[in-house]
Scaffold this motif. Structure first.
Motif, short mmCIF file in Angstrom:
data_model
loop_
_atom_site.label_atom_id
_atom_site.label_comp_id
_atom_site.label_asym_id
_atom_site.label_seq_id
_atom_site.Cartn_x
_atom_site.Cartn_y
_atom_site.Cartn_z
N MET A 1 30.85 32.97 40.17
CA MET A 1 31.76 34.08 39.93
C MET A 1 32.57 34.40 41.18
O MET A 1 33.76 34.58 41.09
CB MET A 1 30.97 35.29 39.45
N ALA A 12 37.16 37.47 43.42
CA ALA A 12 36.42 37.45 42.16
C ALA A 12 37.16 38.21 41.08
O ALA A 12 37.92 39.13 41.37
CB ALA A 12 35.04 38.08 42.35
N GLU A 19 26.42 42.91 40.09
CA GLU A 19 26.94 41.87 40.98
C GLU A 19 27.11 42.35 42.41
O GLU A 19 27.24 41.53 43.33
CB GLU A 19 28.25 41.31 40.42
#
Length: 144
Positions: A1, A12, A19
């Motif tokens: 990612m 990203a 995350e």
């Protein structure tokens, strides 16, 4: 990612609160949010990302970039944020990572970066800087 642009910058697509922990595990010291609030219904609000970042000891800054384009104020804001990040990597995100990468490219060119090298780094991470290539050339030339 997270797409590695340089040793000190990742770009990203929209990140989630979960995350942020992944960013922390990578040693990220600053998260830069390049999305305007309310851009889409599925967007994690910036204040939630900021709170998660703070909980992990990561600095957070919002430098929203709309589809209207980039301004020198945004370039200078990213320049200041990067300067304040120290040696820790930075994670910049937007909807797809493109605006974050383009803003990094403009900031790097303004600092005198080589436009060909900037384009190559962005391309290696899957991003295309050709829409702003004339601006990269101008900023780089003005810096030199």
């Amino acid at each position: 990612m997270f797409r590695k642009i340089t040793d000190s910058l990742y770009a990203a697509p929209q990140i989630t609160v979960a995350e942020v922990a992944e960013a922390h595990a990578l040693g990220v010291g600053l998260i830069v949010n390049n999305r305007p609030e309310g851009e889409s219904a599925d967007q994690t609000p910036g204040d939630e990302i900021a709170a998660a970042a703070a909980a992990h000891g990561i600095a957070y800054v919002a430098i929203p970039v709309t589809h209207a384009g980039f301004s020198i104020a945004q370039v200078e804001a990213l320049e200041a944020a990067l300067a304040g990040a120290g040696d820790a990597p930075v994670l910049a995100y937007c909807r797809s990572g493109t605006r974050s990468t383009l803003l990094w490219a403009l900031t790097t060119a303004k600092a005198g970066g080589n436009p060909d090298e900037i384009a190559a780094r962005a391309s290696a991470a899957g991003y295309d800087v050709s829409p702003i290539r004339p601006q990269l050339d101008i900023l780089s030339a003005q810096a030199g």
